[in-house]
Design a protein around this motif. Structure first.
Motif, short mmCIF file in Angstrom:
data_model
loop_
_atom_site.label_atom_id
_atom_site.label_comp_id
_atom_site.label_asym_id
_atom_site.label_seq_id
_atom_site.Cartn_x
_atom_site.Cartn_y
_atom_site.Cartn_z
N UNK A 131 28.90 -2.51 -3.29
CA UNK A 131 30.36 -2.46 -3.49
C UNK A 131 30.73 -1.00 -3.74
N UNK A 132 31.56 -0.45 -2.87
CA UNK A 132 32.03 0.93 -3.09
C UNK A 132 33.41 0.86 -3.72
N UNK A 133 33.51 1.27 -4.98
CA UNK A 133 34.80 1.39 -5.65
C UNK A 133 35.40 2.74 -5.29
N UNK A 134 36.54 2.71 -4.65
CA UNK A 134 37.26 3.97 -4.41
C UNK A 134 38.07 4.24 -5.68
N UNK A 135 37.38 4.67 -6.73
CA UNK A 135 37.96 4.73 -8.06
C UNK A 135 39.15 5.69 -8.10
N UNK A 136 40.27 5.22 -8.61
CA UNK A 136 41.52 5.99 -8.65
C UNK A 136 41.87 6.52 -7.26
N UNK A 137 41.40 5.82 -6.22
CA UNK A 137 41.72 6.22 -4.86
C UNK A 137 40.81 7.31 -4.30
N UNK A 138 39.82 7.78 -5.06
CA UNK A 138 38.93 8.83 -4.53
C UNK A 138 37.91 8.18 -3.60
N UNK A 139 37.86 8.65 -2.36
CA UNK A 139 37.00 8.03 -1.35
C UNK A 139 35.68 8.79 -1.24
N UNK A 140 34.59 8.06 -1.36
CA UNK A 140 33.27 8.65 -1.17
C UNK A 140 33.01 8.82 0.32
N UNK A 141 31.87 9.40 0.66
CA UNK A 141 31.57 9.68 2.07
C UNK A 141 31.27 8.37 2.81
N UNK A 142 32.31 7.74 3.35
CA UNK A 142 32.15 6.42 3.97
C UNK A 142 31.32 6.48 5.24
N UNK A 143 31.32 7.62 5.95
CA UNK A 143 30.49 7.72 7.16
C UNK A 143 29.02 7.62 6.77
N UNK A 144 28.63 8.39 5.75
CA UNK A 144 27.23 8.38 5.32
C UNK A 144 26.85 7.02 4.72
N UNK A 145 27.75 6.45 3.92
CA UNK A 145 27.45 5.16 3.28
C UNK A 145 27.29 4.07 4.33
N UNK A 146 28.20 4.00 5.29
CA UNK A 146 28.13 2.95 6.32
C UNK A 146 26.89 3.15 7.20
N UNK A 147 26.54 4.41 7.52
CA UNK A 147 25.37 4.65 8.37
C UNK A 147 24.10 4.18 7.66
N UNK A 148 23.97 4.53 6.37
CA UNK A 148 22.77 4.12 5.62
C UNK A 148 22.69 2.60 5.49
N UNK A 149 23.82 1.97 5.20
CA UNK A 149 23.81 0.51 4.98
C UNK A 149 23.66 -0.25 6.29
N UNK A 150 24.32 0.22 7.36
CA UNK A 150 24.19 -0.45 8.66
C UNK A 150 22.74 -0.40 9.13
N UNK A 151 22.07 0.74 8.89
CA UNK A 151 20.68 0.88 9.34
C UNK A 151 19.78 -0.14 8.65
N UNK A 152 20.16 -0.54 7.44
CA UNK A 152 19.34 -1.50 6.69
C UNK A 152 19.97 -2.89 6.70
N UNK A 168 40.65 7.16 5.79
CA UNK A 168 39.41 7.95 5.98
C UNK A 168 39.23 8.10 7.48
N UNK A 169 39.29 9.32 7.98
CA UNK A 169 39.15 9.55 9.41
C UNK A 169 40.16 8.68 10.17
N UNK A 170 41.37 8.62 9.65
CA UNK A 170 42.47 7.82 10.22
C UNK A 170 42.25 6.31 10.20
N UNK A 171 41.22 5.85 9.52
CA UNK A 171 41.02 4.40 9.37
C UNK A 171 41.55 3.97 8.00
N UNK A 172 42.20 2.82 7.96
CA UNK A 172 42.72 2.33 6.68
C UNK A 172 41.57 2.01 5.73
N UNK A 173 41.75 2.42 4.48
CA UNK A 173 40.75 2.09 3.48
C UNK A 173 40.67 0.56 3.37
#
Ligand SMILES: *Cc1c(COP(=O)(O)O)cnc(C)c1O
Length: 395
Positions: A131-152, A168-173
């Motif tokens: 679960x990625x909490x975008x705490x107070x709206x701060x977005x973590x590196x979603x490209x890196x997170x999705x790549x690591x999780x998709x690979x596994x 994020x990269x023009x995609x809705x959170x």
């Protein structure tokens, strides 16, 4: 001197909600499944899904309920480990405990975003979901997170409770993970007092979550999109009754058209104050990551070269002048300080997040504030810091 602006009051609910609410009060039509398919809750789901560009939406009683249903729909075994950032609201590890899973906390850096080295190190074969909490709206590196999780093949749920309007990269959170969860609690961008909504493109997951939210018997037929996964799951799942009611939906629906304006004003207010604070030696407002476009209704900043005593003195001084700043790690029993989450068991060792929380300050900056309010707040913060730092110079 003018009075401190009230940063806690919500905005008035748009008047168009009134007509719908008075109709409901006259007819008593408050339960989403009493009348036809086009109940206010179903309309809210259709409109929210459309705004976000998602196939399906389910409105529920809170974002916490949305997170809980997400974990249940993933069919995680008891005690499955779920990664969350260590900087989040207590409701998030609570939803994991509620789903009989175990939270694994990862470090968050002093820019309030997930420390990717720690994330990668902890993402082993024992992890069943993230679960990625975008705490107070701060977005973590979603490209890196999705790549690591998709690979596994590890599913990612986005806790976008407080991030509506962020991209994020023009995609809705909320559209990058397999499920995105949002809150309508009063401090969030859409305020219905309590309430939440989740979005997904996955037909199987939405069928499960709709049934578990309390679409008993054949009430799933009253949802905006019906498909064959509902028949498959019929009678196979518990009914947790976490539905939203029509009054809350009417209040939330009236604010959907306000979202773009609130995003623009919130970001303008945030950046105005951030620029002024960053010009002083006392404060540092971290930059957003490159692909992120923010939708803040509050500002977070770190105190620079403050001792614990000075940090406490700063918080006290802001309180004295009615502009109270919360230091996440120093205000007693703060629900966003992970060491206060005694219900998760032993407190994990997370020195980076702990150090960040001991200097990170939180001030609400609702989109409705005007420049004089922002100037008042900024001056109050700077004066308080000056007082504290000068006291040290004298002593
Ligand atoms: C508000 C919030 C929640 C909880 O939302 P509820 O609707 O009150 O359950 C969860 N996560 C974050 C990041 C929040 O800001």
């Amino acid at each position: 001197m003018s009075k401190a602006p009230n940063v806690y009051d919500a905005e008035p609910i748009p008047e168009q909600a009134l007509e719908e609410i008075s109709r409901m009060l006259q007819t008593g039509d408050l339960f989403r499944y009493t009348s036809s398919a086009a109940s206010p809750v179903a309309l809210l789901e259709a409109e929210f899904a459309q705004m976000m560009g998602a196939k399906f939406a389910l409105a529920v009683s809170s974002c916490s309920a949305a997170l809980f249903l997400s974990l249940k729909a993933l069919q995680l075994p008891r005690d499955a480990k779920v990664i969350i950032p260590a900087f989040t609201f207590a409701a998030v590890p609570s939803a994991i405990v509620h789903a009989e899973c175990k939270p694994v906390l990862v470090e968050v850096a002093d820019n309030y975003r997930v420390n990717m080295a720690d994330f990668e190190a902890k993402l082993d074969d024992s992890i069943k979901a993230v679960i990625i909490s975008h705490m107070r709206g701060h977005t973590s590196d979603m490209d890196a997170i999705m790549a690591l999780c998709d690979a596994r093949n590890i599913p990612v749920i986005e806790d976008a409770a407080h991030s509506l309007g962020t991209t994020w990269d023009n995609k809705n959170i909320g559209t990058m993970g397999i499920i995105g969860c949002f809150s309508f609690q009063s401090y969030k961008l859409i305020n219905s007092g309590e309430g939440g909504i989740l979005i997904t493109d996955d037909a199987d997951l939405i069928a499960q979550m709709i049934i578990m939210s309390g679409a008993y018997e054949h009430n799933w037929k009253k949802h905006p999109v019906v498909h064959d996964r509902f028949e498959f799951w019929q009678n196979k799942l518990p009914l947790y009754n976490l539905r939203l009611q029509n009054l809350s939906a009417a209040v939330a629906r009236a604010q959907i058209s306000k979202v773009p304006e609130r995003v623009i004003n919130g970001l303008r207010n945030h950046d105005y104050v951030a620029d002024l604070l960053n010009k002083t030696p006392y404060f540092s407002v971290p930059d957003a990551l490159g692909p992120e476009s923010r939708a803040p209704d509050s500002i977070q900043f770190n105190l620079v070269d403050f001792s614990d005593e000075q940090t406490l003195a700063f918080a006290d001084e802001t309180k004295r002048i009615d502009m109270a700043v919360q230091v996440f790690g120093l205000s007693k029993d703060n629900a966003r300080a992970f060491w206060n989450w005694q219900f998760i068991g032993e407190t994990p060792h997370l020195p980076q997040t702990r150090a960040m929380l001991m200097r990170a300050c939180d001030v609400r900056l609702p989109a409705r504030l005007k420049t004089p309010d922002l100037d008042y707040i900024t001056n109050a913060l700077i004066k308080s810091a000056e007082l504290v730092k000068q006291a040290k110079a004298v002593a």
